[in-house]
Design an enzyme around this catalytic site. Structure first.
Site, short mmCIF file in Angstrom:
data_model
loop_
_atom_site.label_atom_id
_atom_site.label_comp_id
_atom_site.label_asym_id
_atom_site.label_seq_id
_atom_site.Cartn_x
_atom_site.Cartn_y
_atom_site.Cartn_z
N CYS A 112 4.09 -13.93 -11.21
CA CYS A 112 2.89 -13.27 -10.71
C CYS A 112 3.09 -12.66 -9.32
CB CYS A 112 1.73 -14.26 -10.68
SG CYS A 112 0.19 -13.60 -10.05
N ARG B 28 -0.41 -3.87 -6.81
CA ARG B 28 -1.62 -4.48 -6.26
C ARG B 28 -2.83 -3.71 -6.76
NH1 ARG B 28 -5.23 -7.53 -5.01
NH2 ARG B 28 -5.61 -8.46 -2.97
N CYS C 172 -5.27 -8.96 -13.93
CA CYS C 172 -5.70 -9.75 -15.09
C CYS C 172 -7.12 -10.26 -14.92
CB CYS C 172 -4.73 -10.90 -15.34
SG CYS C 172 -4.52 -12.03 -13.93
N SER D 56 0.86 -1.18 0.00
CA SER D 56 0.00 0.00 0.00
C SER D 56 0.88 1.22 0.00
CB SER D 56 -0.90 0.02 1.24
OG SER D 56 -1.73 1.16 1.26
N CYS E 173 -0.64 -6.28 -17.26
CA CYS E 173 0.00 -7.04 -16.18
C CYS E 173 1.29 -6.34 -15.76
CB CYS E 173 0.32 -8.46 -16.65
SG CYS E 173 1.29 -9.40 -15.44
#
Length: 662
Positions: A631, A409, A637, A160, A606
């Site tokens: 990933c 994120r 996605c 964050s 992505c």
């Protein structure tokens, strides 16, 4: 199969902590969740007739293959047809009961009983666990609370900005300073501006506007979450990092029974290894889902219980972040800077942050957020971020510095209009999973924590109510949603409900700023109307033929960087020999529709280089390659795929990024 640049880079990525050994297994049902390979009639009509015929031929060819005779990926590579290579091998798409390789394999699971099971070790889940144990201690009750977290360590998947409003923390732990909470940087200065290509137009932050950060703290949220984990463990919460919740379990009456963690020891081609182990079942009276933004179990619950029947579609953004050490002379501990504008156009929602941390070294956290309702399939959020760093008012801060971390994120941007029903028999949703983020504030930690605390208070009342008569075996804690709507959380979200959707006017982001400056500042959210979002983010993408390609400058290796070297800084690692957890409902659609109509947007949206279109050996056409080991679990996605053909499921527990205080 020739390794791509993405798959080669994975071997250089730092190994995350190893997954703890799973508990051996015992009897239980094997709950599965499959997926249809079809797409909407509207989407079919959008294809040319030639593409339709070709896609149908590919689909029928795929159906005719005997799944139990397919060769192993590591031996020969998939070759289901000459045109559509088989990509997805996960059991959620290809059930094991139809695969002869699984005949005779012991599928029994060990089951544990708890009073409350919490899925997700972020601020919401840990606050819920802590509050339950606090209440139990205050009233002398014994309540078993188990929390599972897919990251190898608590906080390792947390990312964050983050500027923390301490309101919920002060309610949870009034003595948080004495307990050593890692809030080291109080905000000392707020700056906001609009960027043009060469200039910055300062915008005053008036008292009462959402962007005011007086009294807040700049934090490394992963470190804060790790501290919360320590507090939870000290109170007796059972923490299980490295265990990914893979399935929701149900009682016969339809209520939630608990969850099952993922199986391990499965080959990339979907066959069991000699080391195969069944996951663990955790049963509970109440299961709390705190998965964070776009949780894969929450998606199933939305469908089963029709939780989104009375709310608008959720809207999202993708947030990309880096940590830098900089020249001490340029370091201003406590300074918070936000911008909107360049390099995005006015119709693309987004903006930047630059926070100066006081962590014993000249450290800054910087990042860029792009709303996932953008329209141009050629837009690349990662490259927009790298380009933004070269702005004449940003680059001087970074020159001579060193980038030490990278991650990404998705975040919720739908606000009040997009919050689903939060309770259902046997379970409830808290935190960023249902979308309790205050979008104009760019803050969701304080609301997530409070929702977890309110949920625990309602759960505790039901668990200790000797006169309670439940209609279902799993308790339906409707009191939680009622209390949340009476709390300051709901009041706060209601007051800012129109700011994000106001950006959909002709003026775009600037229209939103005008709305905020007039209606919000004057009326404080009391206007007698509620604006709507235009619809799901994936539906906003335009065909490539209607859009202009975007030319991005090459990275200089000093201020801006390439994608794969960035992913390496995230510490991302997955066991390579396992089925890809980025599953496709229909393996033919990426080429037949996404590439044909949208020029393969997944290779651009992505932020980790997971999706690549590789030219076929014949020289005609391309195929999709999924580098699942890259990933970073951002979920972009699953959200933005224009065909809604990608379904993100959990990989083996412990896999993914290994963030250190992101």
């Amino acid at each position: 199969m020739t390794p791509s640049a993405g798959s080669r880079a994975a071997s250089a990525i730092t190994d995350a902590a190893t997954r703890p050994a799973l508990i051996p297994s015992c009897p239980a049902k094997d709950a599965r969740h499959g997926g249809s390979g079809s797409f909407s009639q509207g989407a079919e009509r959008a294809l040319s007739s030639a593409h339709e015929r070709w896609a149908r031929q590919c689909f029928h060819a795929l159906k005719s293959i005997k799944r139990d005779c397919l060769p192993s990926l590591h031996k020969a590579g998939w070759a289901s047809t000459a045109t559509v290579p088989r990509i997805t091998t996960h059991y959620t798409i290809h059930p094991r009961d139809k695969d002869k390789r699984w005949e005779g394999v012991n599928m029994e699971r060990f089951a544990e009983e708890a009073d409350v099971v919490i899925v997700g070790g972020g601020p919401a889940g840990l606050s819920a666990a802590i509050r339950l144990k606090q209440l139990a201690a205050e009233q002398g009750k014994e309540i078993r609370v188990c929390l599972v977290e897919k990251a190898s360590q608590i906080g390792a998947h947390t990312l964050s900005g983050a500027c923390l409003e301490p309101r919920s923390l002060e309610e949870l732990f009034p003595d948080w300073k004495e307990r050593g909470a890692p809030l080291h940087t109080p905000v000392t200065e707020d700056k906001f501006g609009i960027l043009t290509k060469k200039y910055r137009i300062p915008v005053p932050i008036l008292p009462g506007l959402p962007m005011v950060n007086h009294g807040n703290y700049i934090v490394r949220l992963g470190h804060f979450v790790r501290w919360l984990g320590e507090q939870a463990e000290a109170l007796g919460v059972e923490l299980y990092p490295g265990y990914a919740a893979a399935e929701v379990l149900f009682h016969e009456d339809g209520s939630v029974k608990g969850i099952a963690t993922n199986d391990v020891g499965i080959q990339k081609d979907g066959a069991p290894k000699a080391t195969f182990e069944r996951g663990l079942e955790l049963h509970a009276k109440v299961t709390v889902f705190a998965e964070g933004c776009h949780g894969h179990l929450a998606k199933q619950l939305y469908t089963k219980y029709n939780l989104r029947e009375k709310c608008q579609a959720q809207s999202y953004g993708i947030g990309l972040k880096e940590l830098w050490t900089i020249d001490e002379k340029k370091w201003k501990p406590g300074r918070v800077e936000h911008t909107v504008g360049w390099p995005l156009d006015r119709h693309t929602y987004g903006g930047s942050f630059l926070y100066h941390l006081n962590e014993g070294e000249p450290l800054v956290a910087l990042g860029f957020v792009v709303g996932l309702d953008y329209q141009n399939p050629y837009l690349n959020p990662f490259r927009e971020f790298q380009r933004w760093k070269h702005h004449p008012t940003i680059a001087p801060t970074l020159e001579g510095g060193k980038r030490i971390a990278y991650g990404a994120r998705a975040l919720n941007e739908g606000g009040l209009q997009s919050i689903p029903k939060l309770t259902f028999p046997g379970g409830l949703l808290i935190g960023c999973s249902p979308g309790l983020m205050n979008v104009p504030k760019i803050k969701g930690t304080h609301t997530a924590m409070k929702s977890g605390m309110l949920a625990s208070e309602a759960i505790f009342n039901q668990l200790t109510n000797e006169n309670l008569q439940s209609k279902t075996i799993g308790l339906d804690v409707q009191e939680y949603e009622e209390n949340l709507k009476k709390s300051w959380v709901w009041k706060e979200l209601y007051s800012v409900r129109n700011i994000r959707p106001s950006c959909h006017s002709m003026l775009g982001v600037y229209g939103g700023m005008i709305y905020t400056g007039i209606f919000y500042w004057l009326l404080r959210g009391k206007e007698p109307w509620t604006l709507k979002h235009p619809g799901p983010d994936f539906a906003q993408l335009k065909p490539a033929k209607d859009c202009t390609p975007i030319e991005y400058p090459k990275p200089d290796g000093k201020i801006s960087f390439d994608l794969l070297s960035s992913v390496a800084l995230s510490g991302t690692n997955h066991e390579h020999d396992q089925p890809a957890h980025l599953t496709l409902k229909d393996d033919s659609i990426p080429v037949s529709r996404n590439l044909a109509m949208f020029d393969g947007p997944e290779q651009r949206f992505c932020p980790a280089g997971v999706y690549e279109y590789i030219p076929l050996e014949t020289g005609e056409g391309s195929r999709l390659q999924i580098n699942a080991q890259n990933c970073v679990h951002c979920k972009t996605c699953d959200i933005k795929d224009p065909s809604q053909n990608i379904n993100w499921v959990v990989p083996e527990g412990g896999g993914g990024p290994a963030y250190n205080g992101m």
